[in-house]
Design an enzyme around this catalytic site. Structure first.
Site, mmCIF file in Angstrom:
data_model
loop_
_atom_site.group_PDB
_atom_site.id
_atom_site.type_symbol
_atom_site.label_atom_id
_atom_site.label_comp_id
_atom_site.label_asym_id
_atom_site.label_seq_id
_atom_site.Cartn_x
_atom_site.Cartn_y
_atom_site.Cartn_z
ATOM 1 N N ARG A 1 -2.037 -6.703 -7.985
ATOM 2 C CA ARG A 1 -0.978 -7.677 -7.708
ATOM 3 C C ARG A 1 -1.026 -8.854 -8.671
ATOM 4 O O ARG A 1 -0.025 -9.521 -8.899
ATOM 5 C CB ARG A 1 -1.126 -8.232 -6.280
ATOM 6 C CG ARG A 1 -0.745 -7.284 -5.205
ATOM 7 C CD ARG A 1 -1.328 -7.696 -3.884
ATOM 8 N NE ARG A 1 -2.776 -7.568 -3.905
ATOM 9 C CZ ARG A 1 -3.568 -7.727 -2.857
ATOM 10 N NH1 ARG A 1 -3.055 -8.059 -1.701
ATOM 11 N NH2 ARG A 1 -4.866 -7.564 -2.964
ATOM 12 N N SER B 1 -3.026 -7.759 3.247
ATOM 13 C CA SER B 1 -3.389 -7.527 4.651
ATOM 14 C C SER B 1 -3.869 -8.838 5.273
ATOM 15 O O SER B 1 -3.607 -9.117 6.439
ATOM 16 C CB SER B 1 -4.487 -6.471 4.749
ATOM 17 O OG SER B 1 -4.029 -5.239 4.246
ATOM 18 N N HIS C 1 0.847 -1.205 0.000
ATOM 19 C CA HIS C 1 0.000 0.000 0.000
ATOM 20 C C HIS C 1 0.882 1.254 0.000
ATOM 21 O O HIS C 1 0.641 2.199 -0.748
ATOM 22 C CB HIS C 1 -0.880 0.055 1.258
ATOM 23 C CG HIS C 1 -1.955 -0.978 1.350
ATOM 24 N ND1 HIS C 1 -2.111 -1.791 2.443
ATOM 25 C CD2 HIS C 1 -2.957 -1.320 0.496
ATOM 26 C CE1 HIS C 1 -3.156 -2.592 2.267
ATOM 27 N NE2 HIS C 1 -3.688 -2.331 1.091
ATOM 28 N N LYS D 1 -16.443 -6.171 5.274
ATOM 29 C CA LYS D 1 -15.345 -6.947 5.879
ATOM 30 C C LYS D 1 -15.296 -6.742 7.389
ATOM 31 O O LYS D 1 -15.470 -5.626 7.867
ATOM 32 C CB LYS D 1 -14.004 -6.471 5.309
ATOM 33 C CG LYS D 1 -13.783 -6.817 3.856
ATOM 34 C CD LYS D 1 -12.381 -6.402 3.439
ATOM 35 C CE LYS D 1 -12.113 -6.711 1.983
ATOM 36 N NZ LYS D 1 -10.822 -6.213 1.533
HETATM 37 P P1 ADP Z 1 -10.047 -3.149 -0.119
HETATM 38 O O1 ADP Z 1 -10.745 -3.702 1.071
HETATM 39 O O2 ADP Z 1 -10.704 -1.920 -0.686
HETATM 40 O O3 ADP Z 1 -9.682 -4.160 -1.182
HETATM 41 P P2 ADP Z 1 -7.260 -3.156 0.688
HETATM 42 O O4 ADP Z 1 -6.704 -2.354 1.818
HETATM 43 O O5 ADP Z 1 -7.218 -4.633 0.839
HETATM 44 O O6 ADP Z 1 -8.708 -2.588 0.500
HETATM 45 O O7 ADP Z 1 -6.535 -2.764 -0.671
HETATM 46 C C1 ADP Z 1 -6.591 -1.468 -1.193
HETATM 47 C C2 ADP Z 1 -5.945 -1.455 -2.559
HETATM 48 O O8 ADP Z 1 -4.565 -1.766 -2.437
HETATM 49 C C3 ADP Z 1 -6.515 -2.485 -3.540
HETATM 50 O O9 ADP Z 1 -6.538 -1.905 -4.827
HETATM 51 C C4 ADP Z 1 -5.524 -3.610 -3.500
HETATM 52 O O10 ADP Z 1 -5.514 -4.336 -4.722
HETATM 53 C C5 ADP Z 1 -4.237 -2.825 -3.319
HETATM 54 N N1 ADP Z 1 -3.188 -3.629 -2.691
HETATM 55 C C6 ADP Z 1 -3.274 -4.378 -1.585
HETATM 56 N N2 ADP Z 1 -2.084 -4.979 -1.310
HETATM 57 C C7 ADP Z 1 -1.230 -4.568 -2.288
HETATM 58 C C8 ADP Z 1 0.151 -4.861 -2.594
HETATM 59 N N3 ADP Z 1 0.860 -5.694 -1.843
HETATM 60 N N4 ADP Z 1 0.693 -4.276 -3.688
HETATM 61 C C9 ADP Z 1 -0.057 -3.448 -4.447
HETATM 62 N N5 ADP Z 1 -1.345 -3.142 -4.236
HETATM 63 C C10 ADP Z 1 -1.936 -3.699 -3.164
#
Ligand code: ADP
Length: 158
Positions: free
Chosen positions: A91, A129, A18, A42
Site C-alpha cells: 500500500r 485491518s 485483500h 499479533k
Molecule cells: P500480516 O499480519 O501478515 O501483515 P495482513 O492480513 O495484515 O497480514 O496483510 C496481508 C497482506 O495483505 C500484506 O502483504 C499486506 O501488506 C497486504 N494488505 C493489507 N491490506 C491491504 C490493502 N488494503 N491493499 C493491498 N494489500 C493489502
C-alpha cells in the site's frame, strides 16, 4: 507444472484490499492458497476459526482459490503445497520496508520461492485491518472497507 501461489496473512478481518489482491493473483497463477496464520505475535480480534470461516465464505465461488490455516513458516507451507510464489500487497513505502525484510528472510530460508508484490488498488490503499477494527470498535460503519461476508458474520455474532 501448475503455478501455485500462497497469499499469507492475518486477515483480521479480511478487507476489500485483500480480496482485490487475491482476485488479481488468480489472473496470473493457476491456484492461489489464501493462508491464514494461526500463531502470530499479533493479538487478533477474531479467533482463527472465525477468520477461516469468513475468508472461506468470501472465496467460495472461486474454484482456483483455496483457503487454509497454518502455524508454520510460510516457506514450509509453500514447500508442502508445491507453491513457488508468495503473494503480498503493497500500500505504501512503509509496507515496502516491512515486506522487503520478510521477503529477504524468506529468500534466505528457501531461494526457490519468489515473493511477488501487488501494488494496492488506489481505492483500497487506505484500508487496513487495524483501521477496520478501530472503526468497528467504536460503532462506525465498516461496510465500505470489507466484503459483505464480514458484515454478515459480525451481525450473526451479535
Ligand atoms: P500480516 O499480519 O501478515 O501483515 P495482513 O492480513 O495484515 O497480514 O496483510 C496481508 C497482506 O495483505 C500484506 O502483504 C499486506 O501488506 C497486504 N494488505 C493489507 N491490506 C491491504 C490493502 N488494503 N491493499 C493491498 N494489500 C493489502
Amino acid at each position: 507444472m501448475p503455478q501455485r501461489a500462497v497469499f499469507p496473512g492475518s486477515f483480521d478481518p479480511i478487507t476489500l484490499g485483500h480480496r482485490d489482491i487475491v482476485e488479481r493473483a488468480t489472473r496470473i497463477f493457476e491456484k492461489v492458497y489464501v493462508a491464514i496464520g494461526k500463531n502470530t505475535t499479533k493479538t487478533t480480534m477474531l479467533p482463527f476459526e472465525s477468520r477461516l470461516e469468513i475468508v472461506s465464505d468470501v472465496f467460495k465461488d472461486m474454484n482456483n482459490v483455496e483457503v487454509l490455516s497454518y502455524n508454520k513458516l510460510t516457506v514450509k507451507l509453500c514447500e508442502k503445497l508445491g507453491a513457488s510464489y508468495i503473494v503480498r500487497g503493497l500500500r505504501s513505502g512503509t509496507d515496502f520496508d516491512y515486506e522487503r525484510n520478510i521477503a529477504l528472510i524468506n529468500t534466505k530460508l528457501n531461494d526457490k520461492i519468489e515473493t511477488v508484490f501487488f501494488i494496492s488498488n488506489p481505492n483500497y490503499a487506505g484500508i487496513s485491518s487495524t483501521i477496520v477494527k478501530e472503526v468497528y470498535k467504536f460503532g462506525g460503519d465498516i461496510s465500505g472497507f470489507v466484503p459483505t461476508e464480514v458484515i454478515e458474520f459480525l451481525k450473526k455474532k451479535k
